[in-house]
Design a protein around this motif. Structure first.
Motif, PDB file in Angstrom:
ATOM      1  N   VAL A 113       0.850  -1.196   0.000  1.00 31.71           N
ATOM      2  CA  VAL A 113       0.000   0.000   0.000  1.00 31.71           C
ATOM      3  C   VAL A 113       0.878   1.235   0.000  1.00 31.71           C
ATOM      4  N   SER A 114       0.588   2.182  -0.905  1.00 30.39           N
ATOM      5  CA  SER A 114       1.309   3.453  -0.912  1.00 30.39           C
ATOM      6  C   SER A 114       0.845   4.297   0.264  1.00 30.39           C
ATOM      7  N   LEU A 115       1.742   5.152   0.736  1.00 33.25           N
ATOM      8  CA  LEU A 115       1.423   5.994   1.892  1.00 33.25           C
ATOM      9  C   LEU A 115       1.328   7.446   1.452  1.00 33.25           C
ATOM     10  N   SER A 116       0.110   7.928   1.393  1.00 29.48           N
ATOM     11  CA  SER A 116      -0.114   9.299   0.916  1.00 29.48           C
ATOM     12  C   SER A 116       0.339  10.305   1.965  1.00 29.48           C
ATOM     13  N   LEU A 117       0.535  11.526   1.538  1.00 28.22           N
ATOM     14  CA  LEU A 117       0.888  12.593   2.475  1.00 28.22           C
ATOM     15  C   LEU A 117      -0.152  12.707   3.583  1.00 28.22           C
ATOM     16  N   ASP A 118      -1.415  12.619   3.213  1.00 32.03           N
ATOM     17  CA  ASP A 118      -2.477  12.706   4.223  1.00 32.03           C
ATOM     18  C   ASP A 118      -2.317  11.620   5.279  1.00 32.03           C
ATOM     19  N   ARG A 119      -2.046  10.415   4.808  1.00 29.59           N
ATOM     20  CA  ARG A 119      -1.856   9.288   5.728  1.00 29.59           C
ATOM     21  C   ARG A 119      -0.665   9.551   6.650  1.00 29.59           C
ATOM     22  N   LEU A 120       0.406  10.038   6.090  1.00 29.99           N
ATOM     23  CA  LEU A 120       1.611  10.293   6.886  1.00 29.99           C
ATOM     24  C   LEU A 120       1.374  11.408   7.898  1.00 29.99           C
ATOM     25  N   ARG A 121       0.623  12.411   7.494  1.00 33.08           N
ATOM     26  CA  ARG A 121       0.351  13.538   8.396  1.00 33.08           C
ATOM     27  C   ARG A 121      -0.470  13.108   9.600  1.00 33.08           C
ATOM     28  N   GLY A 122      -1.163  11.991   9.477  1.00 29.54           N
ATOM     29  CA  GLY A 122      -1.969  11.505  10.586  1.00 29.54           C
ATOM     30  C   GLY A 122      -1.170  10.791  11.653  1.00 29.54           C
ATOM     31  N   GLU A 123       0.122  10.618  11.418  1.00 35.79           N
ATOM     32  CA  GLU A 123       0.949   9.868  12.351  1.00 35.79           C
ATOM     33  C   GLU A 123       1.742  10.762  13.283  1.00 35.79           C
ATOM     34  N   PRO A 124       1.470  10.683  14.575  1.00 36.81           N
ATOM     35  CA  PRO A 124       2.211  11.514  15.533  1.00 36.81           C
ATOM     36  C   PRO A 124       3.732  11.293  15.457  1.00 36.81           C
ATOM     37  N   ASP A 125       4.139  10.053  15.199  1.00 33.84           N
ATOM     38  CA  ASP A 125       5.571   9.746  15.151  1.00 33.84           C
ATOM     39  C   ASP A 125       6.284  10.436  13.992  1.00 33.84           C
ATOM     40  N   LEU A 126       5.513  10.932  13.031  1.00 35.50           N
ATOM     41  CA  LEU A 126       6.134  11.542  11.849  1.00 35.50           C
ATOM     42  C   LEU A 126       5.993  13.065  11.836  1.00 35.50           C
ATOM     43  N   LYS A 127       5.531  13.590  12.943  1.00 34.31           N
ATOM     44  CA  LYS A 127       5.284  15.035  13.009  1.00 34.31           C
ATOM     45  C   LYS A 127       6.480  15.875  12.570  1.00 34.31           C
ATOM     46  N   ARG A 128       7.672  15.382  12.865  1.00 35.49           N
ATOM     47  CA  ARG A 128       8.860  16.189  12.581  1.00 35.49           C
ATOM     48  C   ARG A 128       9.540  15.789  11.281  1.00 35.49           C
ATOM     49  N   MET A 129       8.926  14.908  10.529  1.00 35.83           N
ATOM     50  CA  MET A 129       9.570  14.428   9.308  1.00 35.83           C
ATOM     51  C   MET A 129       9.769  15.569   8.312  1.00 35.83           C
ATOM     52  N   GLU A 130      10.967  15.583   7.707  1.00 32.01           N
ATOM     53  CA  GLU A 130      11.308  16.639   6.753  1.00 32.01           C
ATOM     54  C   GLU A 130      10.294  16.722   5.616  1.00 32.01           C
ATOM     55  N   LEU A 131       9.876  15.578   5.122  1.00 28.23           N
ATOM     56  CA  LEU A 131       8.930  15.533   4.010  1.00 28.23           C
ATOM     57  C   LEU A 131       7.647  16.303   4.313  1.00 28.23           C
ATOM     58  N   LEU A 132       7.250  16.320   5.586  1.00 27.33           N
ATOM     59  CA  LEU A 132       5.964  16.904   5.964  1.00 27.33           C
ATOM     60  C   LEU A 132       6.086  18.363   6.385  1.00 27.33           C
ATOM     61  N   ARG A 133       7.289  18.873   6.433  1.00 31.00           N
ATOM     62  CA  ARG A 133       7.483  20.281   6.784  1.00 31.00           C
ATOM     63  C   ARG A 133       6.889  21.161   5.690  1.00 31.00           C
ATOM     64  N   LYS A 134       6.176  22.176   6.110  1.00 26.08           N
ATOM     65  CA  LYS A 134       5.581  23.099   5.142  1.00 26.08           C
ATOM     66  C   LYS A 134       6.674  23.764   4.302  1.00 26.08           C
ATOM     67  N   GLY A 135       6.507  23.744   3.019  1.00 28.57           N
ATOM     68  CA  GLY A 135       7.471  24.387   2.141  1.00 28.57           C
ATOM     69  C   GLY A 135       8.725  23.580   1.873  1.00 28.57           C
ATOM     70  N   SER A 136       8.783  22.362   2.400  1.00 27.41           N
ATOM     71  CA  SER A 136       9.974  21.546   2.179  1.00 27.41           C
ATOM     72  C   SER A 136      10.055  21.113   0.722  1.00 27.41           C
ATOM     73  N   ARG A 137      11.197  21.390   0.099  1.00 26.83           N
ATOM     74  CA  ARG A 137      11.347  21.010  -1.305  1.00 26.83           C
ATOM     75  C   ARG A 137      12.552  20.123  -1.524  1.00 26.83           C
ATOM     76  N   LEU A 138      13.210  19.768  -0.449  1.00 26.93           N
ATOM     77  CA  LEU A 138      14.443  18.995  -0.559  1.00 26.93           C
ATOM     78  C   LEU A 138      14.159  17.645  -1.214  1.00 26.93           C
ATOM     79  N   SER A 139      14.896  17.353  -2.298  1.00 25.44           N
ATOM     80  CA  SER A 139      14.588  16.142  -3.064  1.00 25.44           C
ATOM     81  C   SER A 139      15.368  14.916  -2.576  1.00 25.44           C
ATOM     82  N   VAL A 140      16.360  15.162  -1.710  1.00 24.18           N
ATOM     83  CA  VAL A 140      17.074  14.069  -1.050  1.00 24.18           C
ATOM     84  C   VAL A 140      17.163  14.460   0.409  1.00 24.18           C
ATOM     85  N   GLN A 141      16.649  13.626   1.280  1.00 26.25           N
ATOM     86  CA  GLN A 141      16.583  14.027   2.682  1.00 26.25           C
ATOM     87  C   GLN A 141      16.785  12.846   3.614  1.00 26.25           C
TER      88      GLN A 141
END
Length: 165
Positions: A113-141
């Motif tokens: 199953v693919s994990l959409s951004l919405d799904r990831l945003r629902g996870e407290p453990d991922l709150k600080r993930m670079e991918l989910l930071r507003k405005g994050s554009r880093l293509s390798v992280q």
DNA sequence: GCCAACGTTGGC
DNA sequence: GCCAACGTTGGC
């Protein structure tokens, strides 16, 4: 010298290069060329053989993490920077002092199953993930071990999902 | 297609 | 070294 990282995430537009394209590539490997951001380049330079890499589809509907790749060759000069016919050509770079590097990535797996951004945003453990930071554009992280473990559980391929053993 | 966020460039 | 202008990324 700092400890080497183990986990990363790379972005790719599936209309340009998807995880299935990687799976269908010769030897299921590809060179990760075209990175033209210094921070992303620096992260690639930190990669070591065997590092695990989340594969993310950007500009997709929905955007999502779709699987795993692995570092199969460490950083070396990205030849597209010297190629005038490439849109990744960089006139400011030279062969004697290459500005941009790439690594080679090998296909490992596509998630059931693919994990959409919405799904990831629902996870407290991922709150600080670079991918989910507003405005994050880093293509390798970088990805932390706890983020990695959380994502594998969500994808149904984590330790808790293994039936054997 | 819109546009916010971000990185880079270049005039001063 | 500041910062406005510009180009790009990428979600929506």
């Amino acid at each position: 010298m700092s400890a080497s990282r183990r986990y990363w995430l790379v972005k790719s537009e599936p209309s340009v290069f998807s995880i299935r394209d990687l799976a269908k590539s010769p030897k299921q490997r590809t060179s990760w060329d075209g990175v033209r951001n210094y921070q992303a380049r620096n992260y690639m330079r930190q990669m070591v053989l065997g590092d695990q890499v989340l594969f993310y589809h950007s500009n997709a509907d929905p955007p999502c993490i779709v699987g795993i790749a692995e570092v199969v060759r460490t950083a070396y000069a990205d030849d597209t920077q010297f190629d005038k016919s490439s849109h990744h050509y960089d006139p400011g770079s030279s062969k004697s002092a290459p500005r941009w590097d790439m690594v080679d990535l090998g296909y490992r797996r596509e998630f059931p199953v693919s994990l959409s951004l919405d799904r990831l945003r629902g996870e407290p453990d991922l709150k600080r993930m670079e991918l989910l930071r507003k405005g994050s554009r880093l293509s390798v992280q970088p990805v932390t071990p706890s983020e990695w473990n959380c994502i594998l559980e969500l994808a149904g391929v984590g330790k808790k999902n293994r039936k054997t053993g």
